[in-house]
Structures are given as structure tokens and as C-alpha cells.
Design a protein around this motif. Sequence first.
Motif, PDB file in Angstrom:
ATOM      1  N   SER A 188       1.196 -15.190   8.239  1.00  0.00           N
ATOM      2  CA  SER A 188       0.087 -14.308   7.873  1.00  0.00           C
ATOM      3  C   SER A 188       0.036 -13.050   8.734  1.00  0.00           C
ATOM      4  O   SER A 188      -0.662 -12.098   8.392  1.00  0.00           O
ATOM      5  N   THR A 189       0.796 -13.032   9.839  1.00  0.00           N
ATOM      6  CA  THR A 189       0.830 -11.851  10.712  1.00  0.00           C
ATOM      7  C   THR A 189       2.036 -10.960  10.443  1.00  0.00           C
ATOM      8  O   THR A 189       2.246  -9.973  11.147  1.00  0.00           O
ATOM      9  N   PHE A 190       2.831 -11.300   9.438  1.00  0.00           N
ATOM     10  CA  PHE A 190       4.044 -10.536   9.158  1.00  0.00           C
ATOM     11  C   PHE A 190       3.713  -9.197   8.495  1.00  0.00           C
ATOM     12  O   PHE A 190       2.683  -9.065   7.831  1.00  0.00           O
ATOM     13  N   PRO A 191       4.585  -8.204   8.641  1.00  0.00           N
ATOM     14  CA  PRO A 191       4.367  -6.922   7.958  1.00  0.00           C
ATOM     15  C   PRO A 191       4.639  -7.067   6.466  1.00  0.00           C
ATOM     16  O   PRO A 191       5.379  -7.958   6.041  1.00  0.00           O
ATOM     17  N   VAL A 192       4.024  -6.212   5.673  1.00  0.00           N
ATOM     18  CA  VAL A 192       4.340  -6.133   4.245  1.00  0.00           C
ATOM     19  C   VAL A 192       4.539  -4.658   3.890  1.00  0.00           C
ATOM     20  O   VAL A 192       3.964  -3.778   4.530  1.00  0.00           O
ATOM     21  N   PRO A 193       5.369  -4.384   2.878  1.00  0.00           N
ATOM     22  CA  PRO A 193       5.696  -2.992   2.521  1.00  0.00           C
ATOM     23  C   PRO A 193       4.605  -2.332   1.684  1.00  0.00           C
ATOM     24  O   PRO A 193       4.437  -2.639   0.502  1.00  0.00           O
ATOM     25  N   GLN A 194       3.864  -1.440   2.271  1.00  0.00           N
ATOM     26  CA  GLN A 194       2.684  -0.861   1.632  1.00  0.00           C
ATOM     27  C   GLN A 194       2.987  -0.224   0.282  1.00  0.00           C
ATOM     28  O   GLN A 194       2.306  -0.478  -0.711  1.00  0.00           O
ATOM     29  N   LYS A 195       3.995   0.623   0.221  1.00  0.00           N
ATOM     30  CA  LYS A 195       4.224   1.362  -1.026  1.00  0.00           C
ATOM     31  C   LYS A 195       4.651   0.427  -2.155  1.00  0.00           C
ATOM     32  O   LYS A 195       4.353   0.687  -3.328  1.00  0.00           O
ATOM     33  N   VAL A 196       5.307  -0.681  -1.826  1.00  0.00           N
ATOM     34  CA  VAL A 196       5.719  -1.647  -2.850  1.00  0.00           C
ATOM     35  C   VAL A 196       4.507  -2.433  -3.352  1.00  0.00           C
ATOM     36  O   VAL A 196       4.331  -2.633  -4.555  1.00  0.00           O
ATOM     37  N   VAL A 197       3.671  -2.862  -2.415  1.00  0.00           N
ATOM     38  CA  VAL A 197       2.462  -3.601  -2.794  1.00  0.00           C
ATOM     39  C   VAL A 197       1.555  -2.727  -3.653  1.00  0.00           C
ATOM     40  O   VAL A 197       1.020  -3.177  -4.682  1.00  0.00           O
ATOM     41  N   GLU A 198       1.389  -1.478  -3.269  1.00  0.00           N
ATOM     42  CA  GLU A 198       0.490  -0.590  -4.005  1.00  0.00           C
ATOM     43  C   GLU A 198       1.076  -0.197  -5.364  1.00  0.00           C
ATOM     44  O   GLU A 198       0.331   0.048  -6.311  1.00  0.00           O
ATOM     45  N   LYS A 199       2.393  -0.185  -5.469  1.00  0.00           N
ATOM     46  CA  LYS A 199       3.021   0.159  -6.745  1.00  0.00           C
ATOM     47  C   LYS A 199       2.927  -0.986  -7.754  1.00  0.00           C
ATOM     48  O   LYS A 199       2.598  -0.769  -8.928  1.00  0.00           O
ATOM     49  N   PHE A 200       3.191  -2.209  -7.302  1.00  0.00           N
ATOM     50  CA  PHE A 200       3.295  -3.331  -8.234  1.00  0.00           C
ATOM     51  C   PHE A 200       2.091  -4.279  -8.211  1.00  0.00           C
ATOM     52  O   PHE A 200       2.006  -5.177  -9.044  1.00  0.00           O
ATOM     53  N   GLY A 201       1.175  -4.112  -7.266  1.00  0.00           N
ATOM     54  CA  GLY A 201       0.017  -4.999  -7.197  1.00  0.00           C
ATOM     55  C   GLY A 201       0.433  -6.444  -6.982  1.00  0.00           C
ATOM     56  O   GLY A 201       1.338  -6.733  -6.192  1.00  0.00           O
ATOM     57  N   SER A 202      -0.179  -7.368  -7.706  1.00  0.00           N
ATOM     58  CA  SER A 202       0.128  -8.789  -7.534  1.00  0.00           C
ATOM     59  C   SER A 202       1.546  -9.145  -7.970  1.00  0.00           C
ATOM     60  O   SER A 202       2.040 -10.235  -7.654  1.00  0.00           O
ATOM     61  N   ASP A 203       2.217  -8.245  -8.681  1.00  0.00           N
ATOM     62  CA  ASP A 203       3.601  -8.499  -9.124  1.00  0.00           C
ATOM     63  C   ASP A 203       4.635  -8.117  -8.074  1.00  0.00           C
ATOM     64  O   ASP A 203       5.837  -8.242  -8.324  1.00  0.00           O
ATOM     65  N   TRP A 204       4.192  -7.685  -6.894  1.00  0.00           N
ATOM     66  CA  TRP A 204       5.165  -7.195  -5.908  1.00  0.00           C
ATOM     67  C   TRP A 204       6.067  -8.305  -5.374  1.00  0.00           C
ATOM     68  O   TRP A 204       7.159  -8.030  -4.867  1.00  0.00           O
ATOM     69  N   THR A 205       5.658  -9.578  -5.528  1.00  0.00           N
ATOM     70  CA  THR A 205       6.484 -10.680  -5.027  1.00  0.00           C
ATOM     71  C   THR A 205       7.441 -11.228  -6.080  1.00  0.00           C
ATOM     72  O   THR A 205       8.147 -12.201  -5.826  1.00  0.00           O
ATOM     73  N   LYS A 206       7.488 -10.610  -7.251  1.00  0.00           N
ATOM     74  CA  LYS A 206       8.477 -11.031  -8.237  1.00  0.00           C
ATOM     75  C   LYS A 206       9.870 -10.606  -7.754  1.00  0.00           C
ATOM     76  O   LYS A 206      10.018  -9.578  -7.095  1.00  0.00           O
ATOM     77  N   PRO A 207      10.904 -11.396  -8.071  1.00  0.00           N
ATOM     78  CA  PRO A 207      12.250 -11.097  -7.567  1.00  0.00           C
ATOM     79  C   PRO A 207      12.716  -9.670  -7.836  1.00  0.00           C
ATOM     80  O   PRO A 207      13.375  -9.053  -6.992  1.00  0.00           O
ATOM     81  N   GLU A 208      12.359  -9.136  -9.003  1.00  0.00           N
ATOM     82  CA  GLU A 208      12.827  -7.793  -9.336  1.00  0.00           C
ATOM     83  C   GLU A 208      12.083  -6.706  -8.551  1.00  0.00           C
ATOM     84  O   GLU A 208      12.530  -5.556  -8.499  1.00  0.00           O
ATOM     85  N   ASN A 209      10.962  -7.054  -7.933  1.00  0.00           N
ATOM     86  CA  ASN A 209      10.156  -6.063  -7.216  1.00  0.00           C
ATOM     87  C   ASN A 209      10.139  -6.255  -5.702  1.00  0.00           C
ATOM     88  O   ASN A 209       9.929  -5.281  -4.966  1.00  0.00           O
TER      89      ASN A 209
END
Length: 539
Positions: A188-209
Motif C-alpha cells: 500500500s506504500t508503493f508508488p503508482v503512475p499518476q498519468k496512467v491512473v488518471e488516463k484509464f481510471g479503474s482500468d489502469w490495472t488491465k494488462p494492456e494498460n
Amino acid sequence: MKSIAAISALALMLGSAVPVLAQSSHVPEGTKLAANQTFTYWMQDDLKTLDPDLNTSKDGNDVLHQLFEGLYDQDAEGNLVPALATSFDVSDDKMTYTFHLREGAKWSNGDPVTAQDFVYAWQRLADPKTASDYAWYMELMQVQNAHAVIAGEKPVTDLGVKALDDMTLQVQLETPIPYFRQMLVNSSTFPVPQKVVEKFGSDWTKPENMVSNGAYNLKSWKIGESIELVKSDSYWDAANTTLTDLKFVPITDLNQALTRYEAGELDFVQTPAGQYPRLKDEYPDQAFAPPRSCSYSYIFNVGDSGPEALKDVRVRKALSYAIDRDIIVDKILKGGQKPAYSWTHWATAGFTMPETDYSKMTQAERMAKAKELLKEAGYGPDHPLKLRLMYNTSSDHKKLAIAVQQFWKPLGVEVTLENYEWKVYLEKQQQHDFDISRYGWCADYNEPSTYLDVLTSWSDQDVGEWKDPAYDALLKDSKTAADPQADYTKAEQILAEQMPLAPVYHYSLPMLLNSHIKGYPFENVELNWYAKNMYRTAN
């Protein structure tokens, strides 16, 4: 010696072929590596998410440790080792930590990993809009303003974390805690890629994204079937990453999982209840049962949605006392587990297990006391107490639930068993839609507060909705105590007196591991493993 090592068809064809990878620093000199550097890992259930800010499960943490990297990892003994934090400074009052990040660390899309990626991830975790069940972890870490941010009283920008520059992350605490850095291993303390999360929303964890920064990238996620990862060439230490392909396979039936291990389809599996002694005799070089910092319990719903009977501490104590923990550990599980009469796992660093009143009784004495307490509360064979007991799908959980049902029958307690698949079970827990629920907790870090904080009034994980001001005060005091063990002992004694949950046993991990897979961290009581440190030897 009989071997049931999982060997792929490719390996059978190639035999002891020349390794396809260079010898990494994790591999002893002279080791003959297999040509196929794969690892197939059993999971109890499919994951609810691959988002570090939303995950709540141990299996999820295991997968995320491969996909992402935080400030620290652990070595095979559980000691901290630098990951993205190559060094740190701490102020004299121990309330300001400044982390210096690793140059050259990249996301899988080639972007550099920066301090701002951590700031964004931590703010996102605490943000009420994210609705993370792990937002409370920011409070546990004592990050400045975490409580107010989570409560929506302050903006996320007031959270005590900021980027001084691209390579410097500063964290401000409200209270100095000696185990702060140990807490940074949790996903839960790991970084996440802001621009990817904001671009794809909840779909950002799909393999293609998905864009990740760990030693492996997400190749595929077939719900209910498998999660596949592949080695990341952009990872900063890719030259020392030997395993190339990881596969996580969810199988709720442990007997089926064992069959698939024996057929060579899995490299790792937890052994079914009661079968470890036989398997240890049969496969001594593959069977292990290391301590695992997790505790198994049944939690009581004492909130508004729970049954009135469970609001009576006499009922809760009676139900707990009647559970024969020795039968569960010695006759049903038989895999190195220990009976639990307190909540915190016995192997937790810095913890001395307290003696509770009911731990000193014989089981016959506990049962007699249980009948007495339940009669005082107005229940018995002539006035049966009817309750629902919920557990998530697993042959082992079912065996234990049936056993507990039988333990409670002499008390005049009629129990209806309710079995739900993992996601539904978690939803029902969070919605407090149960009477009694199987409740397991695995340590987020190796210190007693990881268990005891779960039952505080500020915890998002207190699904039974029990609250006690004296208990809260002890846990708050422990954050600044020179020696918090006294507070931890008193807290465990309150739990024994109030019984918001009935501890059942402390985990080990009875398991089978392919004898060709090396580097598994048996001495790490959290059993946090990193595939980048593991490898597969030739036949």
C-alpha cells in the motif's frame, strides 16, 4: 528419493541445457540453472484488485511485490534492504524522514520513477474519494494529517509527504515510531503512475494498460484462472533477475491444488489440513512448515447489524472457551500451527506472549465455564442460541467451521454455516453482514501493533465494530512508549476479557515447494518473497 518436482515439457526436452540467463548475484557460483526459468505459484483465491492502493490481501501483496517496488524490500531473514530508497536521513526528533531515491529506476513505459510518484500514491491511498480499505495504514504509519485527510477534514495536499525534488522524498510524522521504515515494505506504500491512473481510471490495472516499476510486468490476468507476469527489461536490477516467467493460479480446493502439484502443474502449494505429516515423510526435500506471521480467529459482530446475543460478553467468552484449539491444531491441521489464546502471533518481533486466564485452564474447565456463562446469559439446550458463521470458500476453512459447529453444540448453540467466495466474503465483512466470521490477519510489518491496531476504533479492518476506549488509549500510548510491551500485554488482556474475537491458532505455512526452486525466504516470518531473488536449478 521420490520426486514430484514440477517440470515443464520444455525442460524435459532440454534436460540440462545451457542456461538462457547470465548467472546473477543471487545464484551461487557453479549452480546449474534450468533453461526454463519459470515459477508457478498457488493462491487460495483470485485477487480482488492489482491496484496497490486498493489491495487488502496477503496473496495480493505477494503479486504486487513482483509488479511494483517501494522504498524497501526484505531479505531472506526479513531484514530491510534498500529498494528505491538507497539512503535516508532522520531528524533528531525522529519525526521527519528524508529518503534519497535510486537513480535510474524506471517505470515499464520508460518514464523515471520519482518522489512525486510516491506523493501521488500516498495521497491517493488517503483520499476519501479512493475509498480504500487500507487508507488507515497512513494513520498507522503516523503520517502527519493522515486522520484529517482520510476523514475529509483536510485536502490530500496536507498529508505529510512531499517531493523535495525528483529524487528526494520527505515524510513528516505526527509521532515517532521505531518501526516506521519496516512498514514501508507493505504494497500500500508503493508508488503508482499518476498519468496512467488518471488516463484509464479503474482500468489502469488491465494488462494492456498497466505500467509498473517492479522486476516483472503484467502479461495477462484471466479471472478465476491465472495471473501471468514476465520479467521486465526496464527494471533497474534486471541483470540480477533470473526467473523470467511467473504464474499465479487460484485454486480454492487444497486437495485439487495438491493433485495439480503432484501432476507437475504447480511449483508451490499449501498442504491440505492433516496431510503435512504424510507429505513430509513422502517428500522430505519438498515439504516445509515455517512459522508464518498470521493469526486465525472468529470475529463477532457486536455492531448495530449484529445479533443482540453477541453484545453480551458472556456469550462471546462462552463461544471462545468452547473451541478446542488442541484438536484443531493436533488432529485437524497437523502442520506446525500453535493454539492461540491471544491475538498477536507468537513469532512477532519484540513480542512476549501474555498469559490469559483461559489459556491456563484445561479444555474441560473451559467447557464447564462456557456452559456456566451461556446459562447466565439466558441460553442453553432449552433455549438455544442460533447464529450464522461465515467463512470464505476453502476445504480447510470448511473443516474448521464444522468442527467449531460441533464444539458449540453441547452449549445448545445452533450454527448455520455460510460459505462465500472470496470477493463476496470480503464485501460482507466490510458491510458487517454476518454474525460470526472467519477472520485471518497476516502481519503488514514485523511488530505487535500490526495485529493490535486492527481492533482499534480507527481501524478500517475492525469489521466486528467492537470499540473500547481503554484499548484505544493503550495502542496510542504504545506509539511513544520506550518499551511498548507493557501496553501490548494489557491490550491482549483486554481482548481476553472483552473477547471481540476468538483467537483459534497461529499460522505456520505447511507447504510443498519444487526442489528445483531456490531462494524462498523460509526464515522471514512474514514470508514476503521476491521472485527476483529466486531461481530454478537444472534437473
